[in-house]
Motif scaffolding. Structure first.
Motif, short mmCIF file in Angstrom:
data_model
loop_
_atom_site.label_atom_id
_atom_site.label_comp_id
_atom_site.label_asym_id
_atom_site.label_seq_id
_atom_site.Cartn_x
_atom_site.Cartn_y
_atom_site.Cartn_z
N GLU A 44 16.28 -4.91 70.08
CA GLU A 44 17.07 -4.08 70.98
C GLU A 44 18.11 -4.92 71.73
O GLU A 44 19.26 -4.50 71.89
N LYS A 52 26.10 -3.98 68.54
CA LYS A 52 26.82 -2.83 69.06
C LYS A 52 28.24 -3.18 69.48
O LYS A 52 29.20 -2.46 69.11
N LYS A 56 31.58 -1.67 67.65
CA LYS A 56 32.64 -0.97 68.38
C LYS A 56 33.99 -1.61 68.12
O LYS A 56 35.00 -0.90 67.93
N ASP A 206 27.68 7.03 67.21
CA ASP A 206 27.68 8.36 67.81
C ASP A 206 26.27 8.89 68.07
O ASP A 206 26.11 9.89 68.78
N THR A 207 25.26 8.25 67.48
CA THR A 207 23.89 8.74 67.64
C THR A 207 23.12 7.99 68.72
O THR A 207 21.97 8.32 69.00
N ASP A 208 23.72 6.98 69.32
CA ASP A 208 23.01 6.14 70.29
C ASP A 208 22.45 6.94 71.45
O ASP A 208 21.29 6.77 71.85
N LYS A 209 23.27 7.81 72.02
CA LYS A 209 22.83 8.59 73.18
C LYS A 209 21.66 9.49 72.82
O LYS A 209 20.71 9.64 73.59
N THR A 210 21.73 10.10 71.64
CA THR A 210 20.64 10.97 71.18
C THR A 210 19.34 10.20 71.09
O THR A 210 18.27 10.67 71.52
N GLU A 212 18.51 7.39 72.65
CA GLU A 212 18.07 6.93 73.96
C GLU A 212 17.37 8.04 74.74
O GLU A 212 16.43 7.80 75.49
N GLU A 213 17.82 9.28 74.56
CA GLU A 213 17.28 10.40 75.31
C GLU A 213 16.14 11.11 74.58
O GLU A 213 15.57 12.06 75.08
N LYS A 218 10.57 4.70 73.53
CA LYS A 218 11.43 4.61 72.36
C LYS A 218 10.71 3.96 71.19
O LYS A 218 10.89 4.35 70.03
#
Length: 271
Positions: A44, A52, A56, A206-210, A212-213, A218
Motif C-alpha cells: 500500500e 500511483k 498519474k 478511477d477505481t481508487d475511491k471505490t 477505499e470506501e 481493506k
C-alpha cells in the motif's frame, strides 16, 4: 495495492459492494495473516508513494490514443498466455478463440496496436472476445488446492498455487520473458514489465475511491474478493458450494439424532 492483480480485483470488489457480502472471521485460507498484513501494508505504501504518482504522470503526459495502443499491445501478449493455458486445460474452444485473437491482432492489427479481434467479435457472430486463463487456473482445473492465501511483495494478493502459476506463466508462456529468449533484460524485458505495470495501474486510477470506501478493513475485503474471484474463474463461473459436504454431514447428523430420539420415545412407550 498492485498492478496486475489490482486490475483483476475490481469487478469482484464492486460485486461485493452490491451484495453486501461480509468476510468470514478466522478465515482458514489465511493462516499467514500476520505476515500477509505486513506485506499488504508495504504494498500500500509503495503504491501510494511510487506507483500511483507515476501512473498519474503517465496518464497526464500520454495521449489517450497512445495509451489505448500500449494497452492493446500488452493485452495481445496476454492472449498468448491464455492460449497456452486453455490448451493445457483441454478447453479447445477458448484456445482457438485466443489463438485467433493473437493471429489477427499481430498481423492485421500491427503487433497488437489495434485490437481488431474485439471489433470483429462485437459486430459479428464470431465469438473471439477476450478470455481469462492462467496457470494457476490450470492447476485448479486438475484439482490442485489453492493452499494458503499469500500476499506477494509488489505483486499483491495470491495463493501458493497462484504464485506458482505466475512463475510458470512468466517463465514458459509470456512472449517477453520466454518465447524469444534473446531479449535483453535491461533494454527490453525490464522496461516492458515496468511499462505494463504502469499502464495497468493507470487504468485503475478511477477505481481508487471505490476501493477505499468499500470496507472498514481493506485487507479482509481484498482477500475475500480475490479468493472468491479465483474460485469462480477455476470453475468457469459455476463453483460448487464450499460447504456442501459440511451441510450434508450436518443434515445426516440431524437425521440420526432425530431417529435416536424417536427410538428412545418408542422404548418408553413400550415399557
Amino acid at each position: 495495492m498492485t498492478l496486475y492483480r489490482y486490475k483483476l480485483l475490481v469487478p469482484m470488489l464492486l460485486g461485493y459492494m452490491l451484495t453486501g457480502c461480509a468476510s468470514v472471521e478466522n478465515n482458514k485460507r489465511d493462516p499467514l495473516e500476520s505476515m500477509n498484513r505486513a506485506v499488504f501494508a508495504f504494498n500500500e505504501k509503495f503504491d501510494a508513494y511510487v506507483m500511483k504518482p507515476v501512473a498519474k504522470g503517465y496518464r497526464a503526459v500520454t495521449p489517450d490514443p497512445l495509451e489505448m495502443i500500449i494497452g492493446n499491445v500488452f493485452s495481445n501478449f496476454g492472449d498468448v498466455v491464455i492460449t497456452a493455458n486453455a490448451l493445457l486445460q483441454l478447453k479447445f474452444d477458448t484456445a482457438a478463440a485466443s489463438a485467433t485473437r493473437v493471429v489477427i491482432n499481430t498481423t492485421f492489427g500491427m503487433l497488437g496496436i489495434v485490437d481488431l479481434a474485439s471489433d470483429i467479435s462485437a459486430v459479428s457472430d464470431i465469438n473471439i472476445s477476450k478470455r481469462n486463463e492462467d496457470f494457476g487456473q490450470t492447476l485448479g482445473r486438475y484439482g490442485i488446492d489453492p493452499g494458503p492465501y499469500l500476499v506477494l511483495p509488489l505483486l499483491g494478493p495470491s495463493t501458493i498455487r497462484d504464485a506458482v502459476g505466475i512463475g510458470v506463466d512468466s517463465t514458459f508462456f509470456h512472449p517477453i520473458w520466454s518465447i524469444y529468449p534473446n531479449f535483453d533484460f535491461l533494454t527490453v524485458r525490464l522496461p516492458a514489465s515496468v511499462g505494463w505495470s504502469v499502464d495497468t495501474r493507470a487504468q485503475m486510477l478511477d477505481t481508487d475511491k471505490t476501493l477505499e470506501e468499500a470496507a472498514l478493513d481493506k485487507y479482509e475485503f481484498v482477500r475475500d474478493a480475490y479468493l472468491q474471484r479465483r474460485r469462480n474463474l477455476v470453475y468457469d463461473g459455476n463453483p460448487p458450494p464450499e460447504d456442501e459436504g459440511l451441510e450434508i454431514n450436518e443434515n445426516n447428523e440431524s437425521k440420526d439424532n432425530e431417529n435416536e430420539d424417536e427410538g428412545k420415545k418408542d422404548n418408553k412407550v413400550t415399557k
